[in-house]
Enzyme design. Sequence first.
Site, PDB file in Angstrom:
ATOM      1  CB  VAL A 262      -0.904   0.046   1.251  1.00 52.34           C
ATOM      2  CG1 VAL A 262      -1.777   1.298   1.236  1.00 52.34           C
ATOM      3  CG2 VAL A 262      -1.758  -1.203   1.353  1.00 52.34           C
ATOM      4  CB  CYS A 263       2.276   3.660  -2.036  1.00 53.79           C
ATOM      5  SG  CYS A 263       1.578   3.684  -3.703  1.00 53.79           S
ATOM      6  N   GLY A 264       0.406   5.708  -1.334  1.00 52.81           N
ATOM      7  CA  GLY A 264      -0.653   6.705  -1.384  1.00 52.81           C
ATOM      8  C   GLY A 264      -1.608   6.531  -2.549  1.00 52.81           C
TER       9      GLY A 264
ATOM     10  CG  PHE B  26      -3.989   5.342   2.999  1.00 51.63           C
ATOM     11  CD1 PHE B  26      -4.197   4.342   3.932  1.00 51.63           C
ATOM     12  CD2 PHE B  26      -4.298   6.649   3.346  1.00 51.63           C
ATOM     13  CE1 PHE B  26      -4.715   4.632   5.185  1.00 51.63           C
ATOM     14  CE2 PHE B  26      -4.812   6.948   4.600  1.00 51.63           C
ATOM     15  CZ  PHE B  26      -5.021   5.936   5.524  1.00 51.63           C
TER      16      PHE B  26
END
Length: 214
Positions: free
Chosen positions: A154-156, A195
């Site tokens: 998970v990243c932005g 996210f």
Amino acid sequence: MLMQTSFGWTTDIHQIAFWSGRCRVTVTRSAVDRGSSGIDIKGARPTSPRAWEALMETLQDQKVNFISPQEAVFAQKRGVPIIDVRPALDYYSSRIPGSVGISFMRSITGNSVRQNLRRAGFAFFGIFNGTEFNPDFYKDIEAAVDKQKGAVLVCGVGGILEPLGRGGRQSRSLMAAYELASSGYKKVSILQGGFYEWERAGRPLDEEPFPSKQ
């Protein structure tokens, strides 16, 4: 001529010089051309077309896929860890419940030539909290992820695995997935939309205070 990109510096002359404190530092071309982020993709700067092609090929060969928030929940219930590769302060502020924070990039520390060049590059664009590759990334991944069971990254933003110029979008999840896939990790997935998509979908968030880290 010195030219800066989002991940590093490149130059078409043999030497450049800059001032660090009171010292004038001269840097050879080879020291600069290695890139200042501390990472590369098959010897190429991560934002270059050649690196993007190599990244796409590796992730497609290893069948790295994008999954929805609901699929991420199902994976987590099966014991697959959700690894949040966003900057530590973002993770500590708000995160997916039960996720593990392992930053792919960290705030620039130290005063090496490479770090000063990278710091100067960010400052040129008015950014004073620049980042570099997290040297603890591999160690922390080994402690949290089983190579056969895999992980959800998970990243932005999640990233988009399409050719550059045709919708492709680089992300920390994609670069982290490349590092894992290249190191023998199987069943690596990426949260589609990252996210922000998790938040947009109204999924639960863990916002309990964490000790502050850089």
